[in-house]
Design a protein around this motif. Sequence first.
Motif, mmCIF file in Angstrom:
data_model
loop_
_atom_site.group_PDB
_atom_site.id
_atom_site.type_symbol
_atom_site.label_atom_id
_atom_site.label_comp_id
_atom_site.label_asym_id
_atom_site.label_seq_id
_atom_site.Cartn_x
_atom_site.Cartn_y
_atom_site.Cartn_z
ATOM 1 N N PHE A 35 4.782 -6.184 -3.804
ATOM 2 C CA PHE A 35 5.531 -7.247 -4.679
ATOM 3 C C PHE A 35 6.659 -6.613 -5.342
ATOM 4 C CE2 PHE A 35 1.195 -8.673 -3.827
ATOM 5 C CZ PHE A 35 1.350 -10.066 -3.608
ATOM 6 N N ASN A 36 6.906 -5.402 -5.390
ATOM 7 C CA ASN A 36 7.805 -4.771 -6.323
ATOM 8 C C ASN A 36 8.169 -3.341 -5.604
ATOM 9 O OD1 ASN A 36 9.848 -4.147 -8.554
ATOM 10 N ND2 ASN A 36 8.201 -3.440 -9.847
ATOM 11 N N LYS A 37 8.851 -3.493 -4.439
ATOM 12 C CA LYS A 37 8.604 -2.336 -3.529
ATOM 13 C C LYS A 37 9.287 -1.088 -4.273
ATOM 14 C CE LYS A 37 10.235 -0.854 1.007
ATOM 15 N NZ LYS A 37 10.755 -1.066 2.307
ATOM 16 N N ASP A 38 10.580 -1.303 -5.125
ATOM 17 C CA ASP A 38 11.174 -0.340 -5.400
ATOM 18 C C ASP A 38 11.011 0.023 -7.161
ATOM 19 O OD1 ASP A 38 12.579 0.083 -3.071
ATOM 20 O OD2 ASP A 38 14.015 -1.345 -3.663
ATOM 21 N N GLY A 39 9.851 -0.654 -7.733
ATOM 22 C CA GLY A 39 9.933 -0.519 -8.791
ATOM 23 C C GLY A 39 8.736 0.662 -9.175
ATOM 24 N N ILE A 40 8.668 0.967 -10.521
ATOM 25 C CA ILE A 40 7.579 2.048 -10.757
ATOM 26 C C ILE A 40 6.256 1.736 -10.532
ATOM 27 C CG2 ILE A 40 6.901 3.487 -12.983
ATOM 28 C CD1 ILE A 40 10.031 3.211 -13.963
ATOM 29 N N ILE A 41 5.972 0.360 -10.994
ATOM 30 C CA ILE A 41 4.555 -0.173 -10.910
ATOM 31 C C ILE A 41 4.787 -1.009 -9.429
ATOM 32 C CG2 ILE A 41 2.612 -1.251 -11.398
ATOM 33 C CD1 ILE A 41 2.861 1.443 -12.813
ATOM 34 N N ASN A 42 3.935 -1.033 -8.538
ATOM 35 C CA ASN A 42 4.424 -1.721 -7.289
ATOM 36 C C ASN A 42 2.953 -2.265 -6.619
ATOM 37 O OD1 ASN A 42 5.004 -2.698 -4.843
ATOM 38 N ND2 ASN A 42 5.580 -0.863 -3.852
ATOM 39 N N PRO A 43 2.797 -3.394 -7.159
ATOM 40 C CA PRO A 43 1.170 -3.969 -6.736
ATOM 41 C C PRO A 43 1.477 -4.415 -5.147
ATOM 42 C CG PRO A 43 2.151 -5.054 -8.641
ATOM 43 C CD PRO A 43 3.127 -4.225 -8.053
ATOM 44 N N TYR A 44 0.373 -4.346 -4.534
ATOM 45 C CA TYR A 44 0.419 -4.968 -3.048
ATOM 46 C C TYR A 44 -0.932 -5.368 -2.812
ATOM 47 C CZ TYR A 44 -2.565 -0.853 -2.122
ATOM 48 O OH TYR A 44 -3.586 -0.080 -1.662
ATOM 49 N N LEU A 45 -0.755 -6.369 -1.716
ATOM 50 C CA LEU A 45 -2.057 -6.912 -1.067
ATOM 51 C C LEU A 45 -1.845 -6.695 0.452
ATOM 52 C CD1 LEU A 45 -4.040 -9.215 -1.684
ATOM 53 C CD2 LEU A 45 -2.148 -10.883 -1.240
ATOM 54 N N GLY A 46 -2.871 -6.222 0.722
ATOM 55 C CA GLY A 46 -3.033 -5.811 2.101
ATOM 56 C C GLY A 46 -4.866 -6.230 2.874
ATOM 57 N N VAL A 47 -4.532 -5.915 4.268
ATOM 58 C CA VAL A 47 -5.942 -6.136 4.935
ATOM 59 C C VAL A 47 -5.990 -5.178 5.845
ATOM 60 C CG1 VAL A 47 -4.806 -7.768 6.781
ATOM 61 C CG2 VAL A 47 -7.190 -8.072 6.160
ATOM 62 N N GLY A 48 -7.298 -4.777 6.264
ATOM 63 C CA GLY A 48 -7.439 -4.016 7.400
ATOM 64 C C GLY A 48 -8.415 -4.547 8.340
ATOM 65 N N VAL A 49 -8.344 -4.386 9.755
ATOM 66 C CA VAL A 49 -9.110 -4.808 10.878
ATOM 67 C C VAL A 49 -9.347 -3.371 11.672
ATOM 68 C CG1 VAL A 49 -9.058 -6.253 12.772
ATOM 69 C CG2 VAL A 49 -7.861 -6.957 10.404
ATOM 70 N N GLY A 50 -10.641 -3.387 12.071
ATOM 71 C CA GLY A 50 -11.019 -2.545 12.841
ATOM 72 C C GLY A 50 -12.493 -2.191 13.020
ATOM 73 N N THR A 51 -13.162 -1.082 13.133
ATOM 74 C CA THR A 51 -14.478 -0.735 13.566
ATOM 75 C C THR A 51 -14.989 0.109 12.271
ATOM 76 O OG1 THR A 51 -15.841 0.192 15.100
ATOM 77 C CG2 THR A 51 -13.884 1.502 14.664
ATOM 78 N N TYR A 52 -16.403 -0.222 12.093
ATOM 79 C CA TYR A 52 -17.242 0.634 11.054
ATOM 80 C C TYR A 52 -18.278 1.255 11.992
ATOM 81 C CZ TYR A 52 -14.929 -1.714 7.277
ATOM 82 O OH TYR A 52 -13.881 -2.177 6.182
ATOM 83 N N SER A 74 13.538 -3.638 6.493
ATOM 84 C CA SER A 74 13.969 -5.198 6.202
ATOM 85 C C SER A 74 13.082 -5.769 5.420
ATOM 86 C CB SER A 74 14.068 -5.733 7.559
ATOM 87 O OG SER A 74 13.080 -5.608 8.555
ATOM 88 N N ALA A 75 12.062 -5.609 5.206
ATOM 89 C CA ALA A 75 10.911 -6.289 4.313
ATOM 90 C C ALA A 75 9.871 -5.482 3.651
ATOM 91 C CB ALA A 75 10.141 -7.437 5.321
ATOM 92 N N PRO A 76 9.247 -5.904 2.785
ATOM 93 C CA PRO A 76 8.453 -5.061 1.904
ATOM 94 C C PRO A 76 7.133 -4.991 2.344
ATOM 95 C CG PRO A 76 8.528 -7.499 0.830
ATOM 96 C CD PRO A 76 9.418 -7.311 1.947
ATOM 97 N N LEU A 77 7.044 -4.688 3.627
ATOM 98 C CA LEU A 77 5.698 -4.662 4.315
ATOM 99 C C LEU A 77 5.608 -3.083 5.000
ATOM 100 C CD1 LEU A 77 6.325 -7.828 6.754
ATOM 101 C CD2 LEU A 77 4.690 -7.509 4.740
ATOM 102 N N SER A 78 4.273 -2.928 5.218
ATOM 103 C CA SER A 78 4.179 -1.766 5.784
ATOM 104 C C SER A 78 2.824 -1.891 6.745
ATOM 105 C CB SER A 78 3.580 -0.514 4.952
ATOM 106 O OG SER A 78 2.451 -0.779 4.303
ATOM 107 N N PHE A 79 2.749 -1.051 7.733
ATOM 108 C CA PHE A 79 1.395 -1.015 8.796
ATOM 109 C C PHE A 79 0.967 0.383 8.693
ATOM 110 C CE2 PHE A 79 4.498 -4.559 9.791
ATOM 111 C CZ PHE A 79 3.475 -5.734 10.046
ATOM 112 N N GLY A 80 -0.102 0.459 9.018
ATOM 113 C CA GLY A 80 -0.890 1.902 9.106
ATOM 114 C C GLY A 80 -2.122 1.832 9.682
ATOM 115 N N LEU A 81 -2.569 3.109 9.604
ATOM 116 C CA LEU A 81 -4.291 3.349 10.094
ATOM 117 C C LEU A 81 -4.677 3.987 8.954
ATOM 118 C CD1 LEU A 81 -3.352 4.489 13.629
ATOM 119 C CD2 LEU A 81 -4.391 2.437 13.050
ATOM 120 N N SER A 82 -6.088 4.029 8.738
ATOM 121 C CA SER A 82 -6.754 4.775 7.871
ATOM 122 C C SER A 82 -8.141 5.182 8.415
ATOM 123 C CB SER A 82 -7.460 3.787 6.799
ATOM 124 O OG SER A 82 -8.092 2.724 7.013
ATOM 125 N N LEU A 83 -8.794 6.229 7.809
ATOM 126 C CA LEU A 83 -9.906 6.880 8.371
ATOM 127 C C LEU A 83 -10.550 7.242 7.012
ATOM 128 C CD1 LEU A 83 -11.944 7.981 10.429
ATOM 129 C CD2 LEU A 83 -10.665 10.130 10.380
#
Length: 195
Positions: free
Chosen positions: A111-128, A59-68
């Motif tokens: 910013f351009n979810k279905d485009g060939i070039i899709n810029p995005y802005l994100g933030v991560g929170v967690g532990t190092y 429903s929105a151009p958003l994603s949530f996830g995890l990284s290692l």
Amino acid sequence: MKKYILSLVFAALAFAASAQDSNFIITYQMSLPVGETNDYISAFSGRGVGMEWRQHLASAPLSFGLSLDWNVLYQKTDDTYTNPGEGIVANGRQYRYMNIVPILAHANYYFNKDGIINPYLGVGVGTYYINQRTEFGQWAIVEKNWHFGVAPELGILADVNPSVDMIFSVRYNMAFKAGNSTDHSYLGFNIGFVY
């Protein structure tokens, strides 16, 4: 604690592989130390890898996830070593290492979810998890700490193939002070594949 966190991350990655609206990302990562980390190791590093899972909302151009990730910083130096927390000042040839393992939860806006070039802005929170090792000949000073941290990120997804995209991103990693350790920060330059 580490065992449970890693189990959670790998369970999330396994779920990602079976979900249709999700991506699995593998990146090669380069690091430029900044701030107090640059005072300890100033050399640019090309030693890093990362894995990330992203679940997209319909429903929105958003994603949530995890990284290692795993980033290694290294420098040989003759600079004076100082550790105000331990009251240590030492001179001589040193081999300085930092092994950094960020484990982060992410939110991204596209910013351009279905485009060939899709810029995005994100933030991560967690532990190092940071293992800092300074070797003097046969001796070594080792600090191991878990830091709370944040990681704002700017990136681009490129649709280069029907089944595989490419990702280019710059992530500012900020690990706040923990124990006797100072704040640590570095810029991460990442390139990889999105499945």
